[in-house]
Design a protein around this motif. Structure first.
Motif, short mmCIF file in Angstrom:
data_model
loop_
_atom_site.label_atom_id
_atom_site.label_comp_id
_atom_site.label_asym_id
_atom_site.label_seq_id
_atom_site.Cartn_x
_atom_site.Cartn_y
_atom_site.Cartn_z
N GLN A 1 0.83 -1.20 0.00
CA GLN A 1 0.00 0.00 0.00
C GLN A 1 0.87 1.26 0.00
OE1 GLN A 1 -2.28 0.98 3.59
NE2 GLN A 1 -4.08 0.77 2.26
N HIS B 1 -6.76 -2.38 -0.53
CA HIS B 1 -7.75 -2.09 0.52
C HIS B 1 -8.79 -3.21 0.62
CE1 HIS B 1 -6.24 1.83 1.49
NE2 HIS B 1 -6.46 2.32 0.29
N GLN C 1 -7.45 -5.98 2.50
CA GLN C 1 -7.35 -5.63 3.92
C GLN C 1 -8.73 -5.50 4.55
OE1 GLN C 1 -4.96 -2.07 3.30
NE2 GLN C 1 -3.20 -3.06 4.28
N ASP D 1 -11.21 -3.48 3.78
CA ASP D 1 -11.58 -2.07 3.94
C ASP D 1 -12.31 -1.61 2.67
OD1 ASP D 1 -11.81 0.60 4.51
OD2 ASP D 1 -9.70 0.89 5.03
N ARG E 1 -12.55 2.28 1.62
CA ARG E 1 -11.35 2.87 1.02
C ARG E 1 -11.10 2.30 -0.37
NH1 ARG E 1 -6.70 3.09 5.41
NH2 ARG E 1 -5.72 4.43 3.86
N ALA E 2 -11.43 1.04 -0.57
CA ALA E 2 -11.30 0.45 -1.90
C ALA E 2 -12.22 1.18 -2.88
CB ALA E 2 -11.63 -1.04 -1.85
#
Length: 180
Positions: free
Chosen positions: A57, A98, A101, A103, A106-107
């Motif tokens: 990231q 993201h 992860q 998330d 945020r993606a």
């Protein structure tokens, strides 16, 4: 009142190298930016493959900063297809990181940012026709990514706004071109 003439330029130094033409400078800047972006993306992809997602990231973000830099904008005319593709790939790589992860917000945001950036370029009359055509071509990819997101996770306000605003901006841009 008379205006003063500008001061005379000093005589050129015959031993100094000749300045590069603007076009050559833009090509050099584009080539350098792409080389740096490719290396960072290669490293980020390797980290992603090793499941070092936080490291990947950071590297993807660094690669994205390269394609967001003012020098990149100046070089855009020299290699629009490659530079715009790099921008889309950077955002989409971050989105996938993201997602991995867990998330999704945020993606989704990265997918929207890629789409919105291309919309702005495609509608910018100062960007030049070649750059705008490339932006439109890549905009199709970002639009599909947003539609895929919605089909997998449901419709959300953020993606709807990005899609609707890009359609409206492109319509206004096309109308403005037709009027000229």
């Amino acid at each position: 009142m008379r205006t003063r003439s500008p001061p005379a330029s000093p005589a050129p130094d015959p031993s100094a190298p000749a300045p590069e033409p603007a076009c050559a400078t833009e090509h050099t800047a584009a080539r350098d930016a792409l080389a740096q972006w490719r290396e960072l993306t290669r490293q980020a992809n390797a980290a992603f493959d090793r499941r070092q997602l936080a490291h990947a990231q950071r590297l993807y973000r660094h690669a994205l900063r390269i394609v967001d830099a003012p020098a990149w904008r100046a070089a855009l005319a020299a290699a629009p297809d490659e530079l715009l593709a790099a921008r889309v790939v950077s955002h989409h790589n971050l989105a996938e990181t993201h997602r991995r992860q867990r998330d999704p917000e945020r993606a989704r945001e990265q997918l929207c940012l890629a789409h919105e950036a291309l919309t702005g370029i495609a509608c910018d009359l100062r960007a030049g026709d070649a750059v705008r055509r490339c932006a439109l071509r890549h905009l199709g990819r970002t639009r599909l990514a947003l539609l895929d997101w919605q089909s997998a996770r449901g419709v959300c306000a953020r993606t709807q706004v990005a899609l609707r605003e890009s359609a409206a901006a492109l319509a206004r841009s096309d109308a403005g071109l037709a009027a000229h």
